[in-house]
Design an enzyme around this catalytic site. Sequence first.
Site, short mmCIF file in Angstrom:
data_model
loop_
_atom_site.label_atom_id
_atom_site.label_comp_id
_atom_site.label_asym_id
_atom_site.label_seq_id
_atom_site.Cartn_x
_atom_site.Cartn_y
_atom_site.Cartn_z
N ASP A 478 0.68 -1.30 -0.27
CA ASP A 478 0.08 -0.07 -0.12
C ASP A 478 1.02 1.42 -0.11
OD1 ASP A 478 -2.58 1.57 0.62
OD2 ASP A 478 -2.92 0.70 2.14
N ASP A 546 -10.58 1.57 -3.75
CA ASP A 546 -11.13 1.71 -1.92
C ASP A 546 -13.11 1.44 -2.62
OD1 ASP A 546 -9.24 1.14 -1.31
OD2 ASP A 546 -9.13 2.48 0.48
C1 DGJ Z 1 -5.42 1.62 1.97
C2 DGJ Z 1 -6.15 0.20 0.65
O1 DGJ Z 1 -6.71 1.06 -0.39
C3 DGJ Z 1 -7.21 -0.24 1.39
O2 DGJ Z 1 -7.58 -1.86 1.23
C4 DGJ Z 1 -6.57 -0.81 3.00
O3 DGJ Z 1 -6.00 -1.49 2.78
C5 DGJ Z 1 -6.35 0.22 3.68
N1 DGJ Z 1 -5.28 1.54 3.40
C6 DGJ Z 1 -5.54 -0.29 4.48
O4 DGJ Z 1 -5.57 0.66 5.89
#
Ligand code: DGJ
Length: 732
Positions: A478, A546
Amino acid sequence: MLKKLSGLSGLSIVALLTIVQTEAFAQGTIIPVETKSNALVLQTNSTNNLNIVYLGPKLTDKKEYEAITAVYKQTAEYTGVSNAAYATSGSRNLFEPALTVTHADGNNSLDLQYVRHETKKLNDNVSLLTVVLKDPVYDLEVKLFYKTYFKEDVTEQWSEIKNNEKGNVVLQKFASANLYLKADDFWLRQYHGDWAKEMQAEESKLTHGIKTLDSKLGTRTNLFQPPSFMVSLNQPATEDEGAVLYGSLEWSGNFRIDLELDNQDNLRIIAGINNHASAMTLTPGEVFTTPVFLSVLSFNGKGEASRKLQSWARNYKLLGGKGSRLTLLNNWEATYFDFNETKLKALLKDTKELGVDLFLLDDGWFANKYPRNNDDAGLGDWQENKTKLPNGIASLVSEAQANDVKFGIWVEPEMVNPRSELYEKHPDWVVKQPNRKEYYFRNQLVLDLSNPQVQQFVFNTIDNLFTKNPKLAYIKWDCNAVVYNAYSAHLKNQSHFYVQYVQGLYSVLQKLRKKYPTVPMMLCSGGGGRVDYAALQYFTEFWPSDNTDPLERVFMQWEYSYFYPAVSSGNHVTDWGKQPIKYRTDVAMMGKLGFDIVVSKLNEKDLKFCQDAIKTYNAVKPIIWQGNQYRLQNPVGNDVAAVLYLNEERTTGVIFNYLVNNRYDAGSSRPIRLKGLDAQKRYRIKELNLYPGTSSTIDDTKTYTGEFLMKVGYNPDVKASRASVVLELKAE
Ligand code: DGJ
């Protein structure tokens, strides 16, 4: 030239311009860069500058390229370099440059002249043309590279700039590619967005002047705009008709793409690293290699262009593009930071019960002094949190094995929270201005990857996880923050920061891939904040957003699919949106399927549906991942969206159909025409993914010719009570 002109009468100016024009059009070395359907033709002019004289469908007789220039009767060409293959500044060029330098003596002028070229055949399908250019006055050499993928009509372009001068040369602008197109009009399709709103498309006619697509965010650079776009020639291309060029920069940092419509109504596209706050100093003998600019050109619409690009990506770029992927259950939305070993062990059982391949443990498993129980602490301290996981990751990995599923883990190794031991120990590793207040993005700061020590730390973070847990099967990488207060305590020249950050990131990824060449990794950046083909050489898939509301995803995945193949798109079933589990699962199946739901809370029927859908997915996934994708009906402007994936042999396909309009009586009132089929073959259509207790309204005893399905169409019978319909297409 201008100085000379000012002393001349009106008549002699016209005479002189005519001479310049004729000179510029004089024939020189011609270099056709051909792929299966197209040609980019380079030609030197009488002043030995290299120009682009053609970019279009290829001609059978190469000699005829020589006749191209003369058939254009546009307005005066004052300089002879307005169509330069790599425009410079400070000499005759009057338009946006690809390269601007300050020489060792402080002079800002540059003129690049053709020296030589060579073409190497790298294999049956791939060739590399190298053209060497040099300034006749200053000892600066530029190599232009054109790597062509014949069958796919894809070209990758980049350049190398070499300082042979005695002192330092500063690159003020240093693009990867310079293209020049002629058409009546140009239509740009570009994208913008934000968190949970990735890939919002806009299409507009380019007007004279410069339109710039760019990012200055440093990291998570696609948050507001990705480096991918398309330009239609003459009129907006449709799925099946029209000339369209797709472009994208293979670079995970700041980018800049200038599209300039000039006085002759021609379009110059200059793409590369964003030179914003990034002048690069080259010491004597030093070479700067730009990232790659990717383009594909089709004269048969957007569908063909994307099928070519997707095929290229699977064959040449995306890590494991022809390989398999793991379906998974992720715990992010199921638990957020609130979990412990017992809870996770129960989720491992759910993973097995659901029938997916892997459990992915998300954010929140690490840090002790400043435990990661929220997003405001712990980043940087990559040790298991002892309260949540007293027996460490190792015990979860073996529990996963006992449940016959694999185990994967989330990391965000480029980042640090101010509330962390790492920040306390190594404040000099953090990107921040020494004399200014700190600004945070999601309560965190970026680590300085231009520093080799930080690179080693990031490498070790992942390496330690694998060393301690050799059975670890998946990484979600991430990257949630942008760069504020850009400053590196390590670098002497702060202008190099943005570029060297990305180079540092790639060097870590290269090292990791050397040691762990095949382990699947997801490229995530708070959603789709970092999706590009440079990064995807190290990642098997990306996280588009997301936002997993399936209705939103129908639109978003549609746009992503122009540039990226389904096998690279991580799609999860979550609780976002109002649609039933069937709709959510059907949409997630159009890529690499995953789940992020509380399995134990599913009712009996929903669970049964998911379990069956995963089995169905396992049977059809080779077609979705490796087949040819045909976008049949656009979600924009229609009640029903439809997409077909068809195997290479055109014998089996999967069609996804979704209701995208809630108005009264919305549905598939008219048939939807299929594409790409064998007209002679007879096909049977059968509904898949039926919700338990429902039956299909599709008569699967009937067969239709490919001709019928392509000319008349099929009707998925989509309506409010059948809002998503998945169909299998099989030739007899
Ligand atoms: C952002 C990501 O896009 C999510 O899927 C998740 O992993 C969160 N970060 C976790 O902090």
